[in-house]
Design a protein around this motif. Structure first.
Motif, short mmCIF file in Angstrom:
data_model
loop_
_atom_site.label_atom_id
_atom_site.label_comp_id
_atom_site.label_asym_id
_atom_site.label_seq_id
_atom_site.Cartn_x
_atom_site.Cartn_y
_atom_site.Cartn_z
N LYS A 167 0.87 -1.18 0.00
CA LYS A 167 0.00 0.00 0.00
C LYS A 167 0.90 1.23 0.00
N HIS A 168 0.90 1.97 -1.10
CA HIS A 168 1.77 3.13 -1.30
C HIS A 168 1.30 4.33 -0.49
N THR A 169 2.25 5.01 0.15
CA THR A 169 1.95 6.24 0.88
C THR A 169 2.53 7.45 0.15
N SER A 170 3.84 7.40 -0.17
CA SER A 170 4.46 8.53 -0.86
C SER A 170 5.76 8.09 -1.53
N THR A 171 6.24 8.96 -2.42
CA THR A 171 7.48 8.71 -3.16
C THR A 171 8.32 9.98 -3.16
N ILE A 172 9.62 9.80 -2.99
CA ILE A 172 10.57 10.91 -3.12
C ILE A 172 11.51 10.56 -4.27
N ASN A 173 11.50 11.40 -5.31
CA ASN A 173 12.33 11.19 -6.50
C ASN A 173 13.53 12.11 -6.49
N ASP A 174 14.65 11.61 -6.96
CA ASP A 174 15.84 12.42 -7.16
C ASP A 174 15.83 12.96 -8.58
N SER A 175 16.01 14.25 -8.75
CA SER A 175 15.97 14.86 -10.09
C SER A 175 17.14 14.41 -10.97
N ASP A 176 18.19 13.85 -10.36
CA ASP A 176 19.33 13.35 -11.12
C ASP A 176 19.20 11.86 -11.45
N GLY A 177 18.09 11.24 -11.08
CA GLY A 177 17.87 9.84 -11.40
C GLY A 177 18.78 8.88 -10.67
N ASN A 197 31.88 10.06 -2.95
CA ASN A 197 31.10 11.26 -2.70
C ASN A 197 30.25 11.08 -1.44
N PRO A 198 30.86 11.25 -0.26
CA PRO A 198 30.11 11.07 0.99
C PRO A 198 28.89 11.99 1.11
N LEU A 199 28.95 13.17 0.50
CA LEU A 199 27.81 14.09 0.58
C LEU A 199 26.58 13.53 -0.14
N PHE A 200 26.79 12.75 -1.18
CA PHE A 200 25.68 12.12 -1.90
C PHE A 200 24.90 11.21 -0.96
N PHE A 201 25.61 10.35 -0.24
CA PHE A 201 24.95 9.41 0.66
C PHE A 201 24.36 10.12 1.88
N LYS A 202 25.04 11.16 2.35
CA LYS A 202 24.51 11.94 3.47
C LYS A 202 23.18 12.58 3.08
N LYS A 203 23.11 13.10 1.84
CA LYS A 203 21.88 13.72 1.35
C LYS A 203 20.74 12.70 1.33
N ILE A 204 21.02 11.49 0.87
CA ILE A 204 19.98 10.46 0.82
C ILE A 204 19.48 10.15 2.23
N PHE A 205 20.39 9.89 3.15
CA PHE A 205 19.97 9.51 4.50
C PHE A 205 19.28 10.64 5.23
N ASN A 206 19.61 11.88 4.89
CA ASN A 206 18.90 13.02 5.47
C ASN A 206 17.51 13.20 4.85
N THR A 207 17.30 12.62 3.68
CA THR A 207 16.03 12.74 2.97
C THR A 207 15.02 11.69 3.43
N ILE A 208 15.48 10.58 3.97
CA ILE A 208 14.58 9.50 4.39
C ILE A 208 13.74 9.98 5.57
N PRO A 209 12.41 10.00 5.39
CA PRO A 209 11.54 10.50 6.46
C PRO A 209 11.10 9.38 7.41
N GLU A 210 10.65 9.74 8.58
CA GLU A 210 9.97 8.85 9.52
C GLU A 210 10.68 7.52 9.73
N LEU A 211 11.99 7.55 9.79
CA LEU A 211 12.76 6.30 9.91
C LEU A 211 12.47 5.57 11.22
#
Length: 152
Positions: free
Chosen positions: A90-100, A126-140
């Motif tokens: 059951k889908h709630t939401s999606t977060i897309n990266d504009s760079d694919g 590129n540690p900042l790439f992974f940091k951005k992803i983990f900071n984007t994950i909501p409600e963990l």
């Protein structure tokens, strides 16, 4: 290609993560989707789809119930998460990266709160790439997390 089987909500779920290196060609796309079907994959994490936004419909197949895709402006990158028909998602939401490079899909799988993350990491450190992803994950704190991908 990596695949694994685990129990979520008491049900066995098969996962697969696969860098397909492009599925624009109909024959290759058909072979990839047929192979995933033959493996009886319930949730597939696909990297390097090379599909543009207007070609996302190409991820549809009779055995696929839901497909979530993050694309890039050119025929490169791109990640997708596919759910087999009969998989209780059951889908709630999606977060897309504009760079694919990543997609985050939030919902419930077998009545368990889940966050699915599919990553196609850059080919350089590129540690900042992974940091951005983990900071984007909501409600963990309220969800289980499953990450698939090609982290390079």
């Amino acid at each position: 290609m990596q695949d694994s089987n685990m129990k979520i909500g008491g049900e066995g779920i098969t996962f697969c993560s696969w860098n397909v290196k492009g599925i624009n060609e109909p024959i290759k796309r058909g072979k990839v989707l047929a192979h995933l079907k033959a493996l009886k994959v319930d949730v597939a994490f696909i990297q390097e789809t090379h599909l543009k936004k207007d070609a996302e419909h190409r991820l549809k197949a009779k055995w696929i119930d839901k497909a979530y895709h993050s694309s890039f402006t050119q025929k490169s990158r791109g990640v997708a998460i596919l759910f087999r028909k009969g998989t209780l998602f059951k889908h709630t939401s999606t977060i897309n990266d504009s760079d694919g490079r990543y997609i985050i899909v939030i919902g419930e799988l077998n009545a368990q709160k889940m966050i699915f993350v599919n990553i196609y990491g850059p080919n350089f450190d590129n540690p900042l790439f992974f940091k951005k992803i983990f900071n984007t994950i909501p409600e963990l704190a309220q969800h289980n997390l499953i990450i698939g991908g090609d982290l390079n």
